[in-house]
Write a protein that holds these residues in place. Structure first.
Motif, PDB file in Angstrom:
ATOM      1  N   LEU A   2       0.835  -1.193   0.000  1.00  0.00           N
ATOM      2  CA  LEU A   2       0.000   0.000   0.000  1.00  0.00           C
ATOM      3  C   LEU A   2       0.876   1.250   0.000  1.00  0.00           C
ATOM      4  CD1 LEU A   2      -2.886  -0.750   2.546  1.00  0.00           C
ATOM      5  CD2 LEU A   2      -2.949  -0.815   0.046  1.00  0.00           C
ATOM      6  N   CYS A   3       0.538   2.163  -0.873  1.00  0.00           N
ATOM      7  CA  CYS A   3       1.270   3.425  -0.903  1.00  0.00           C
ATOM      8  C   CYS A   3       1.038   4.158   0.425  1.00  0.00           C
ATOM      9  CB  CYS A   3       0.764   4.275  -2.063  1.00  0.00           C
ATOM     10  SG  CYS A   3       1.357   5.971  -2.017  1.00  0.00           S
ATOM     11  N   GLU A  10      -1.390  -0.234  -6.164  1.00  0.00           N
ATOM     12  CA  GLU A  10      -0.690  -0.403  -7.439  1.00  0.00           C
ATOM     13  C   GLU A  10       0.658   0.291  -7.384  1.00  0.00           C
ATOM     14  OE1 GLU A  10      -2.182  -2.171 -10.083  1.00  0.00           O
ATOM     15  OE2 GLU A  10      -3.543  -2.647  -8.440  1.00  0.00           O
ATOM     16  N   ASP A  11       1.735  -0.490  -7.490  1.00  0.00           N
ATOM     17  CA  ASP A  11       3.050   0.133  -7.541  1.00  0.00           C
ATOM     18  C   ASP A  11       3.961  -0.652  -8.458  1.00  0.00           C
ATOM     19  OD1 ASP A  11       4.975  -1.741  -6.015  1.00  0.00           O
ATOM     20  OD2 ASP A  11       3.258  -1.560  -4.647  1.00  0.00           O
ATOM     21  N   LEU A  32       1.832   3.857  -8.606  1.00  0.00           N
ATOM     22  CA  LEU A  32       1.361   4.139  -9.966  1.00  0.00           C
ATOM     23  C   LEU A  32       0.225   5.162  -9.965  1.00  0.00           C
ATOM     24  CD1 LEU A  32       1.377   0.574 -11.590  1.00  0.00           C
ATOM     25  CD2 LEU A  32       3.086   2.381 -11.802  1.00  0.00           C
ATOM     26  N   ASN A  33      -0.320   5.375  -8.796  1.00  0.00           N
ATOM     27  CA  ASN A  33      -1.421   6.322  -8.687  1.00  0.00           C
ATOM     28  C   ASN A  33      -0.920   7.753  -8.482  1.00  0.00           C
ATOM     29  OD1 ASN A  33      -4.194   7.143  -8.405  1.00  0.00           O
ATOM     30  ND2 ASN A  33      -3.830   7.227  -6.185  1.00  0.00           N
ATOM     31  N   CYS A  34      -0.029   7.939  -7.490  1.00  0.00           N
ATOM     32  CA  CYS A  34       0.411   9.307  -7.168  1.00  0.00           C
ATOM     33  C   CYS A  34       1.909   9.530  -7.396  1.00  0.00           C
ATOM     34  CB  CYS A  34       0.046   9.660  -5.731  1.00  0.00           C
ATOM     35  SG  CYS A  34       1.035   8.798  -4.498  1.00  0.00           S
ATOM     36  N   ASN A  35       2.610   8.487  -7.878  1.00  0.00           N
ATOM     37  CA  ASN A  35       4.042   8.568  -8.162  1.00  0.00           C
ATOM     38  C   ASN A  35       4.947   8.712  -6.936  1.00  0.00           C
ATOM     39  OD1 ASN A  35       3.834   8.196 -10.926  1.00  0.00           O
ATOM     40  ND2 ASN A  35       3.521  10.385 -11.299  1.00  0.00           N
ATOM     41  N   TYR A  36       4.368   8.591  -5.758  1.00  0.00           N
ATOM     42  CA  TYR A  36       5.164   8.678  -4.539  1.00  0.00           C
ATOM     43  C   TYR A  36       6.137   7.499  -4.483  1.00  0.00           C
ATOM     44  CZ  TYR A  36       6.187   9.085   0.470  1.00  0.00           C
ATOM     45  OH  TYR A  36       6.811   9.226   1.679  1.00  0.00           O
ATOM     46  N   ARG A  37       7.388   7.788  -4.096  1.00  0.00           N
ATOM     47  CA  ARG A  37       8.387   6.722  -4.013  1.00  0.00           C
ATOM     48  C   ARG A  37       8.614   6.298  -2.577  1.00  0.00           C
ATOM     49  NH1 ARG A  37      13.085   7.372  -8.523  1.00  0.00           N
ATOM     50  NH2 ARG A  37      11.682   7.507 -10.308  1.00  0.00           N
ATOM     51  N   PHE A  38       8.661   5.016  -2.349  1.00  0.00           N
ATOM     52  CA  PHE A  38       8.917   4.522  -0.997  1.00  0.00           C
ATOM     53  C   PHE A  38       9.740   3.237  -1.051  1.00  0.00           C
ATOM     54  CE2 PHE A  38       5.501   1.233  -1.034  1.00  0.00           C
ATOM     55  CZ  PHE A  38       4.732   1.683  -2.117  1.00  0.00           C
TER      56      PHE A  38
END
Ligand SMILES: [Zn+2]
Length: 159
Positions: A2-3, A10-11, A32-38
């Motif tokens: 989970l983002c 979706e990642d 893939l939804n908000c482009n946040y990287r983790f």
């Protein structure tokens, strides 16, 4: 996964790295939804296999590092990313775990490696298969490649 930001599941994985002597995989992911990287750290389930039985009957402690090294040698100068390498090592480690046994022959491990390489790179596969079958086991192969060459400029022994 989970983002952490938008909770989308979706990642995509941008980068994977084996850490802690092959016990954990660190992955960089991008939502893939908000482009946040983790980053996630995944623990590999400990392998039940503790002993490898060599062709000459000698027993040796199983080592993920040696497994990885043998595969890396076969992939010499092939365009195979460390992510793919990690995946092969991870897949084989999981297969070994699923066997639920404490010993395995070096031959069986070799067959698993060949099978995995076959799906990824034909040249690496042929190289590993021919050299592996010629030598007694992956260790002898790694030893031979190392003794024959300076790491950067010489090719591995050809079939
Ligand atoms: Zn997100």
């Amino acid at each position: 996964m989970l983002c952490p930001k938008c909770h989308s599941s979706e990642d995509k994985v941008i980068d994977s790295r084996l850490m802690n002597n092959g016990e954990t995989i660190r992955r960089r992911r991008q939502c893939l939804n908000c482009n946040y990287r983790f980053t996630t750290h995944e623990t590999i389930i400990p392998v039940n296999i503790t002993t490898v039985i060599k062709r000459d009957g000698r027993r040796e402690e199983f080592s993920v590092d040696k497994l990885r090294e043998g595969i890396r040698m076969a992939c010499w100068k092939r365009n195979i990313s460390s992510e793919v390498l990690d995946r092969i090592v991870g897949d084989i480690t999981i297969r070994l775990t699923l066997l639920s046994q404490s010993e395995i022959s070096s031959q069986e491990i070799g067959e698993m490696v060949m099978e995995a390489l076959k799906q990824v790179d034909e040249v690496a596969y042929v190289r590993f298969a021919s050299v592996y079958r010629h030598f007694k086991d992956a260790d002898a192969f790694v030893h031979e490649v190392k003794s024959l060459s300076h790491p950067e400029d010489a090719p591995p022994p050809s079939p």
